[in-house]
Scaffold this motif. Structure first.
Motif, PDB file in Angstrom:
ATOM      1  N   LYS A  77     -37.444 -24.968   1.725  1.00  0.00           N
ATOM      2  CA  LYS A  77     -36.200 -25.145   0.949  1.00  0.00           C
ATOM      3  C   LYS A  77     -35.559 -23.793   0.674  1.00  0.00           C
ATOM      4  O   LYS A  77     -34.335 -23.657   0.737  1.00  0.00           O
ATOM      5  CB  LYS A  77     -36.473 -25.906  -0.350  1.00  0.00           C
ATOM      6  N   ASN A  78     -36.367 -22.803   0.370  1.00  0.00           N
ATOM      7  CA  ASN A  78     -35.854 -21.447   0.157  1.00  0.00           C
ATOM      8  C   ASN A  78     -35.206 -20.918   1.438  1.00  0.00           C
ATOM      9  O   ASN A  78     -34.102 -20.372   1.406  1.00  0.00           O
ATOM     10  CB  ASN A  78     -36.984 -20.526  -0.306  1.00  0.00           C
TER      11      ASN A  78
ATOM     12  N   ARG B 143     -28.459 -21.227   5.005  1.00  0.00           N
ATOM     13  CA  ARG B 143     -27.221 -21.965   4.767  1.00  0.00           C
ATOM     14  C   ARG B 143     -26.189 -21.022   4.146  1.00  0.00           C
ATOM     15  O   ARG B 143     -25.041 -20.989   4.575  1.00  0.00           O
ATOM     16  CB  ARG B 143     -27.484 -23.143   3.839  1.00  0.00           C
ATOM     17  N   THR B 144     -26.608 -20.248   3.192  1.00  0.00           N
ATOM     18  CA  THR B 144     -25.713 -19.310   2.522  1.00  0.00           C
ATOM     19  C   THR B 144     -25.299 -18.183   3.459  1.00  0.00           C
ATOM     20  O   THR B 144     -24.122 -17.856   3.558  1.00  0.00           O
ATOM     21  CB  THR B 144     -26.399 -18.725   1.266  1.00  0.00           C
TER      22      THR B 144
ATOM     23  N   ASP C  95     -34.022 -22.699   3.925  1.00  0.00           N
ATOM     24  CA  ASP C  95     -32.799 -23.472   4.165  1.00  0.00           C
ATOM     25  C   ASP C  95     -31.635 -22.912   3.356  1.00  0.00           C
ATOM     26  O   ASP C  95     -30.536 -22.730   3.879  1.00  0.00           O
ATOM     27  CB  ASP C  95     -33.012 -24.947   3.801  1.00  0.00           C
ATOM     28  N   LEU C  96     -31.889 -22.620   2.099  1.00  0.00           N
ATOM     29  CA  LEU C  96     -30.845 -22.081   1.224  1.00  0.00           C
ATOM     30  C   LEU C  96     -30.382 -20.708   1.700  1.00  0.00           C
ATOM     31  O   LEU C  96     -29.179 -20.435   1.773  1.00  0.00           O
ATOM     32  CB  LEU C  96     -31.344 -22.003  -0.213  1.00  0.00           C
TER      33      LEU C  96
END
Length: 160
Positions: A143-144, A150-151, A146-147
């Motif tokens: 999740k980290n 994504r950012t 991905d963030l």
């Protein structure tokens, strides 16, 4: 010519790999290119500035992804592909600069195609290395990641 970011897709490991490669190619001038023989430069042929930038990017990404000791072997494979890709793009940029005054419009288009090919080849090389690393991550670390990507991907698409 300007490269346009592809349409947004679901954030998966391959999308993360693309984001990593896009970050790498931002280090080199994407309008740069060289002859086919020059597109396979080893990372050791990188300019000092490119070597420093890619190492900084690799170290930053390592920290942000919170790579564990157990993941180091997989991370080293990702980092090596990133270095190799940066070396190729740097070689293309150097050759483009040295031939800028003598290239015709057709030569320019051909060299741009070589950059696009090198970019695509780099993504294909990076994807399996990053995917193996990503698959080794626990859900919270994924999740980290991905963030982060994504950012970073969104930010680089805005700049383009």
């Amino acid at each position: 010519m300007r490269l346009v970011a592809p349409p947004s897709k679901p954030r998966t490991a391959p999308a993360l790999a693309i984001a990593v490669f896009l970050a790498i190619t931002a280090l080199a001038n994407p309008a740069s290119a060289a002859s086919p023989a020059q597109t396979q430069a080893p990372a050791s042929a990188m300019t000092v500035a490119t070597h420093d930038r890619i190492d900084t990017r690799i170290n930053n990404l390592h920290a942000r992804l919170q790579i564990t000791a157990a993941q180091e072997e997989l991370w080293h494979k990702v980092a090596q592909v990133m270095r190799d890709n940066a070396g190729t793009m740097d070689s293309l940029r150097q050759a483009r600069t040295s031939h800028a005054n003598s290239m015709s419009a057709v030569d320019d288009l051909k060299s741009y195609g070589q950059v696009a090919d090198a970019h695509a080849d780099g993504i294909r090389k990076l994807t399996p290395a990053f995917q193996a690393l990503y698959e080794s991550m626990p859900d919270a670390q994924k999740k980290n990641a991905d963030l982060i990507f994504r950012t970073d991907h969104h930010h680089s698409a805005k700049k383009g």
